[in-house]
Motif scaffolding. Structure first.
Motif, PDB file in Angstrom:
ATOM      1  N   ASN A 128       0.820  -1.220   0.000  1.00 24.79           N
ATOM      2  CA  ASN A 128       0.000   0.000   0.000  1.00 24.79           C
ATOM      3  C   ASN A 128       0.853   1.270   0.000  1.00 24.79           C
ATOM      4  OD1 ASN A 128      -2.364  -1.442  -0.034  1.00 24.79           O
ATOM      5  ND2 ASN A 128      -2.705  -1.323   2.173  1.00 24.79           N
ATOM      6  N   LYS A 129       2.003   1.192   0.642  1.00 25.36           N
ATOM      7  CA  LYS A 129       2.889   2.351   0.684  1.00 25.36           C
ATOM      8  C   LYS A 129       3.477   2.656  -0.683  1.00 25.36           C
ATOM      9  CE  LYS A 129       6.900   4.216   3.180  1.00 25.36           C
ATOM     10  NZ  LYS A 129       7.874   3.965   4.264  1.00 25.36           N
ATOM     11  N   HIS A 130       3.791   1.616  -1.448  1.00 27.60           N
ATOM     12  CA  HIS A 130       4.472   1.809  -2.723  1.00 27.60           C
ATOM     13  C   HIS A 130       3.543   1.743  -3.937  1.00 27.60           C
ATOM     14  CE1 HIS A 130       8.562   1.802  -1.048  1.00 27.60           C
ATOM     15  NE2 HIS A 130       8.111   0.876  -0.200  1.00 27.60           N
ATOM     16  N   LEU A 131       2.446   0.998  -3.836  1.00 26.92           N
ATOM     17  CA  LEU A 131       1.524   0.864  -4.964  1.00 26.92           C
ATOM     18  C   LEU A 131       0.205   1.599  -4.741  1.00 26.92           C
ATOM     19  CD1 LEU A 131       1.897  -2.959  -5.797  1.00 26.92           C
ATOM     20  CD2 LEU A 131       3.091  -1.036  -6.858  1.00 26.92           C
ATOM     21  N   HIS A 132      -0.023   2.079  -3.525  1.00 33.22           N
ATOM     22  CA  HIS A 132      -1.309   2.626  -3.102  1.00 33.22           C
ATOM     23  C   HIS A 132      -2.338   1.490  -3.047  1.00 33.22           C
ATOM     24  CE1 HIS A 132       0.092   6.805  -3.432  1.00 33.22           C
ATOM     25  NE2 HIS A 132       0.761   6.372  -4.494  1.00 33.22           N
ATOM     26  N   ARG A 133      -3.466   1.786  -2.422  1.00 33.47           N
ATOM     27  CA  ARG A 133      -4.475   0.742  -2.257  1.00 33.47           C
ATOM     28  C   ARG A 133      -4.953   0.208  -3.599  1.00 33.47           C
ATOM     29  NH1 ARG A 133      -6.503   4.663   1.457  1.00 33.47           N
ATOM     30  NH2 ARG A 133      -6.178   4.083   3.639  1.00 33.47           N
ATOM     31  N   TYR A 134      -5.207   1.119  -4.541  1.00 31.79           N
ATOM     32  CA  TYR A 134      -5.755   0.678  -5.822  1.00 31.79           C
ATOM     33  C   TYR A 134      -4.761  -0.196  -6.583  1.00 31.79           C
ATOM     34  CZ  TYR A 134      -3.490   5.240  -6.656  1.00 31.79           C
ATOM     35  OH  TYR A 134      -2.624   6.323  -6.652  1.00 31.79           O
ATOM     36  N   GLY A 135      -3.476   0.066  -6.443  1.00 30.92           N
ATOM     37  CA  GLY A 135      -2.474  -0.777  -7.079  1.00 30.92           C
ATOM     38  C   GLY A 135      -2.428  -2.166  -6.479  1.00 30.92           C
ATOM     39  N   THR A 136      -2.538  -2.226  -5.157  1.00 31.75           N
ATOM     40  CA  THR A 136      -2.560  -3.516  -4.465  1.00 31.75           C
ATOM     41  C   THR A 136      -3.765  -4.338  -4.899  1.00 31.75           C
ATOM     42  OG1 THR A 136      -1.453  -2.562  -2.529  1.00 31.75           O
ATOM     43  CG2 THR A 136      -2.631  -4.635  -2.199  1.00 31.75           C
ATOM     44  N   VAL A 137      -4.924  -3.691  -4.981  1.00 32.25           N
ATOM     45  CA  VAL A 137      -6.152  -4.386  -5.381  1.00 32.25           C
ATOM     46  C   VAL A 137      -6.041  -4.903  -6.818  1.00 32.25           C
ATOM     47  CG1 VAL A 137      -8.615  -4.077  -5.851  1.00 32.25           C
ATOM     48  CG2 VAL A 137      -7.619  -3.134  -3.759  1.00 32.25           C
ATOM     49  N   ALA A 138      -5.576  -4.053  -7.740  1.00 36.69           N
ATOM     50  CA  ALA A 138      -5.466  -4.447  -9.148  1.00 36.69           C
ATOM     51  C   ALA A 138      -4.482  -5.603  -9.326  1.00 36.69           C
ATOM     52  CB  ALA A 138      -5.049  -3.255  -9.998  1.00 36.69           C
ATOM     53  N   LEU A 139      -3.333  -5.513  -8.677  1.00 35.31           N
ATOM     54  CA  LEU A 139      -2.331  -6.572  -8.778  1.00 35.31           C
ATOM     55  C   LEU A 139      -2.870  -7.895  -8.237  1.00 35.31           C
ATOM     56  CD1 LEU A 139       0.566  -7.595  -9.289  1.00 35.31           C
ATOM     57  CD2 LEU A 139       1.186  -6.741  -7.016  1.00 35.31           C
ATOM     58  N   SER A 140      -3.588  -7.832  -7.133  1.00 35.97           N
ATOM     59  CA  SER A 140      -4.122  -9.046  -6.514  1.00 35.97           C
ATOM     60  C   SER A 140      -5.121  -9.740  -7.430  1.00 35.97           C
ATOM     61  CB  SER A 140      -4.786  -8.699  -5.178  1.00 35.97           C
ATOM     62  OG  SER A 140      -3.849  -8.162  -4.266  1.00 35.97           O
ATOM     63  N   ILE A 141      -6.021  -8.966  -8.039  1.00 31.41           N
ATOM     64  CA  ILE A 141      -7.010  -9.566  -8.938  1.00 31.41           C
ATOM     65  C   ILE A 141      -6.328 -10.179 -10.157  1.00 31.41           C
ATOM     66  CG2 ILE A 141      -9.024  -9.124 -10.391  1.00 31.41           C
ATOM     67  CD1 ILE A 141      -9.860  -6.950  -8.457  1.00 31.41           C
ATOM     68  N   CYS A 142      -5.304  -9.502 -10.679  1.00 36.27           N
ATOM     69  CA  CYS A 142      -4.552 -10.018 -11.829  1.00 36.27           C
ATOM     70  C   CYS A 142      -3.919 -11.372 -11.508  1.00 36.27           C
ATOM     71  CB  CYS A 142      -3.488  -9.004 -12.235  1.00 36.27           C
ATOM     72  SG  CYS A 142      -2.599  -9.455 -13.742  1.00 36.27           S
ATOM     73  N   LEU A 143      -3.356 -11.515 -10.318  1.00 35.39           N
ATOM     74  CA  LEU A 143      -2.763 -12.785  -9.902  1.00 35.39           C
ATOM     75  C   LEU A 143      -3.820 -13.886  -9.823  1.00 35.39           C
ATOM     76  CD1 LEU A 143      -0.328 -11.547  -7.101  1.00 35.39           C
ATOM     77  CD2 LEU A 143       0.344 -12.691  -9.223  1.00 35.39           C
ATOM     78  N   ALA A 159      -4.918 -13.282  -2.803  1.00 28.73           N
ATOM     79  CA  ALA A 159      -6.023 -13.183  -1.842  1.00 28.73           C
ATOM     80  C   ALA A 159      -5.717 -12.351  -0.608  1.00 28.73           C
ATOM     81  CB  ALA A 159      -6.445 -14.587  -1.420  1.00 28.73           C
ATOM     82  N   GLY A 160      -4.507 -12.425  -0.071  1.00 28.65           N
ATOM     83  CA  GLY A 160      -4.240 -11.856   1.249  1.00 28.65           C
ATOM     84  C   GLY A 160      -4.235 -10.354   1.324  1.00 28.65           C
ATOM     85  N   ALA A 161      -3.431  -9.704   0.488  1.00 34.28           N
ATOM     86  CA  ALA A 161      -3.273  -8.251   0.577  1.00 34.28           C
ATOM     87  C   ALA A 161      -4.547  -7.508   0.229  1.00 34.28           C
ATOM     88  CB  ALA A 161      -2.127  -7.796  -0.330  1.00 34.28           C
ATOM     89  N   ILE A 162      -5.285  -8.007  -0.754  1.00 29.86           N
ATOM     90  CA  ILE A 162      -6.514  -7.325  -1.168  1.00 29.86           C
ATOM     91  C   ILE A 162      -7.557  -7.385  -0.055  1.00 29.86           C
ATOM     92  CG2 ILE A 162      -7.439  -9.390  -2.307  1.00 29.86           C
ATOM     93  CD1 ILE A 162      -8.749  -7.599  -4.352  1.00 29.86           C
ATOM     94  N   ASP A 163      -7.650  -8.523   0.610  1.00 39.73           N
ATOM     95  CA  ASP A 163      -8.606  -8.675   1.702  1.00 39.73           C
ATOM     96  C   ASP A 163      -8.257  -7.745   2.857  1.00 39.73           C
ATOM     97  OD1 ASP A 163     -10.702  -9.591   3.174  1.00 39.73           O
ATOM     98  OD2 ASP A 163     -10.066 -11.678   3.251  1.00 39.73           O
ATOM     99  N   ALA A 164      -6.976  -7.727   3.255  1.00 37.03           N
ATOM    100  CA  ALA A 164      -6.542  -6.869   4.356  1.00 37.03           C
ATOM    101  C   ALA A 164      -6.716  -5.389   4.004  1.00 37.03           C
ATOM    102  CB  ALA A 164      -5.080  -7.159   4.695  1.00 37.03           C
ATOM    103  N   THR A 165      -6.382  -5.021   2.778  1.00 39.00           N
ATOM    104  CA  THR A 165      -6.471  -3.624   2.350  1.00 39.00           C
ATOM    105  C   THR A 165      -7.901  -3.120   2.384  1.00 39.00           C
ATOM    106  OG1 THR A 165      -4.509  -3.782   0.934  1.00 39.00           O
ATOM    107  CG2 THR A 165      -6.082  -2.043   0.415  1.00 39.00           C
ATOM    108  N   LEU A 166      -8.806  -3.859   1.752  1.00 34.24           N
ATOM    109  CA  LEU A 166     -10.193  -3.407   1.661  1.00 34.24           C
ATOM    110  C   LEU A 166     -10.917  -3.509   2.995  1.00 34.24           C
ATOM    111  CD1 LEU A 166     -11.269  -4.840  -1.820  1.00 34.24           C
ATOM    112  CD2 LEU A 166     -10.660  -2.495  -1.231  1.00 34.24           C
ATOM    113  N   SER A 167     -10.622  -4.552   3.780  1.00 36.55           N
ATOM    114  CA  SER A 167     -11.280  -4.692   5.087  1.00 36.55           C
ATOM    115  C   SER A 167     -10.900  -3.552   6.020  1.00 36.55           C
ATOM    116  CB  SER A 167     -10.921  -6.043   5.713  1.00 36.55           C
ATOM    117  OG  SER A 167     -11.440  -7.106   4.956  1.00 36.55           O
ATOM    118  N   ASP A 168      -9.611  -3.199   6.043  1.00 41.31           N
ATOM    119  CA  ASP A 168      -9.174  -2.089   6.879  1.00 41.31           C
ATOM    120  C   ASP A 168      -9.775  -0.770   6.387  1.00 41.31           C
ATOM    121  OD1 ASP A 168      -7.429  -0.770   8.900  1.00 41.31           O
ATOM    122  OD2 ASP A 168      -6.443   0.049   7.121  1.00 41.31           O
TER     123      ASP A 168
END
Length: 392
Positions: free
Chosen positions: A63-78, A106-115
């Protein structure tokens, strides 16, 4: 802007559920077609869970380097890449390789959006968003049941799920400019919050956090074991046809979705702690019904009630986190709670598979009852160590 952002977050939560029920509902067909031991599903679950642990612990960095939206997009792509690979698998080792991107996605996207939701939205949104996860998880068994009558039909089902995920990935890319504007209008950013929030080690020292992690551990252990093995219980012990067993498995997700829709509106009147206790009581009843599943009608009812009881628990535990530990610690606390959950996913479902393969799948309700007891004690212990606070 915020309405459009929230709408897409709802769709992302739906996408989180799509792969979760794929393995459990299709495993009887996979194990038969590929000549794999019935309990080997646990090995794949371990790999997926290990990936989610790694990505959950990386949430603050991402989240610090990609921002939340980057983390979410990368996670879905994987996740999309894992599902596409899954559709071409013909050997156990190939299934294991495809489990790696599924876990990492699965992990980072869940933690990011839940928080994010726990800190910026009311409890009703946390419940309803997780209901959308249930809709996604419910979709998989129905899609798979349409293909399971054909040889290799589970591969076609996985490819359909990959296509659905791909569409949601494109929608996620479309909201990046909107998310940026929302962060600017609020004077916040994931990078700024990540730099100001407490680290994992410091957060781990907070009173009650260990108990909160154990409660999440118990919940995920019960949820994962249930939806991974209910279809196998139906097929291997009660002689139910594979396509019907897949529908039985979907009853769990119907129940969990209905439970979260109901608890979403109940959250306007009841706090998170009351919703958690109601869910625990319903799960207790479901364990009793599944134990007596030699009466044919009780198995589908017990499966549905297990899901219905699970419904309010997970979103209530997550929504409670900022109130229990403070906003400064919430991001790292949610990540640690999810790590505990994924450790449970890694170990407890696989452990059941190992035990059941050498004994009987009929021990599933007893296994769940033991896990439920651990979860209840741990969650109540958090309240003993932390002062009472309203969570609505």
């Amino acid at each position: 802007m915020t309405t459009f952002l929230l709408a897409v977050i709802y769709l992302v939560f739906l996408s989180l559920g799509l792969p979760d029920s794929l393995l459990g509902s299709s495993w009887p067909s996979i194990s038969s077609e590929l000549d794999i031991g019935r309990g080997m599903q646990g090995m794949i679950t371990i790999i997926i869970s290990a990936g989610t642990i790694v990505s959950s612990l990386s949430t603050r960095f991402l989240n610090k380097h990609l921002h939340r939206y980057g983390t979410v997009a990368l996670s879905i792509c994987l996740t999309v890449s894992g599902l596409i690979g899954y559709s071409f698998c013909g050997e156990l080792y190939q299934l294991c390789l495809c489990a790696i991107p599924l876990g990492l996605g699965a992990g980072a996207i869940d933690a990011t959006l839940s928080d994010y939701v726990a800190n910026h939205y009311k409890a009703i949104h946390m419940q309803l968003l997780n209901a959308f996860w249930g809709i996604g998880a419910l979709t998989s068994p129905f899609i798979l049941s349409a293909f399971l009558t054909d040889y290799g039909g589970w591969r076609k089902g996985a490819l359909v799920l990959a296509c659905i995920q791909g569409v949601i990935f494109l929608l996620t890319l479309s909201i990046i400019p909107v998310w940026r504007k929302v962060e600017i209008s609020r004077g916040e950013s994931a990078a700024k919050e990540a730099s100001e929030s407490a680290g994992l080690v410091e957060t781990l020292r907070q009173r009650g956090l260990i108990f909160s992690m154990i409660a999440i551990f118990g919940y995920i252990a019960l949820e994962q074991t249930s939806f991974n093995w209910y279809a196998s219980l139906a097929v291997f012990e009660y002689g139910i046809a594979e396509d019907l067993a897949s529908i039985y498995s979907s009853l769990f997700f119907i129940g969990i979705t209905a439970g979260r829709l109901c608890s979403g509106f109940l959250s306007l009147k009841l706090d998170d702690d009351h919703l958690i206790r109601i869910g625990e009581g319903i799960i207790l009843l479901s364990c009793i019904l599944v134990f007596f599943a030699f009466v044919p009608a009780l198995l589908p009812i017990g499966i549905a009630l297990t899901g219905f009881g699970c419904g309010p628990i997970y979103p209530s535990l997550l929504h409670r986190t900022p109130f229990r530990f403070g906003r400064e610690y919430s991001s790292s606390a949610v990540s640690l709670e999810m790590v505990a959950g994924y450790v449970a996913s890694l170990s407890m479902s696989a452990l059941f598979g190992l035990v059941a393969q050498n004994t009987t799948f009929k021990i599933l309700p007893v296994y769940n009852l033991i896990i439920l007891s651990i979860m209840v004690i741990a969650n109540e212990a958090v309240g003993w160590t932390k002062p009472k606070q309203s969570s609505n």
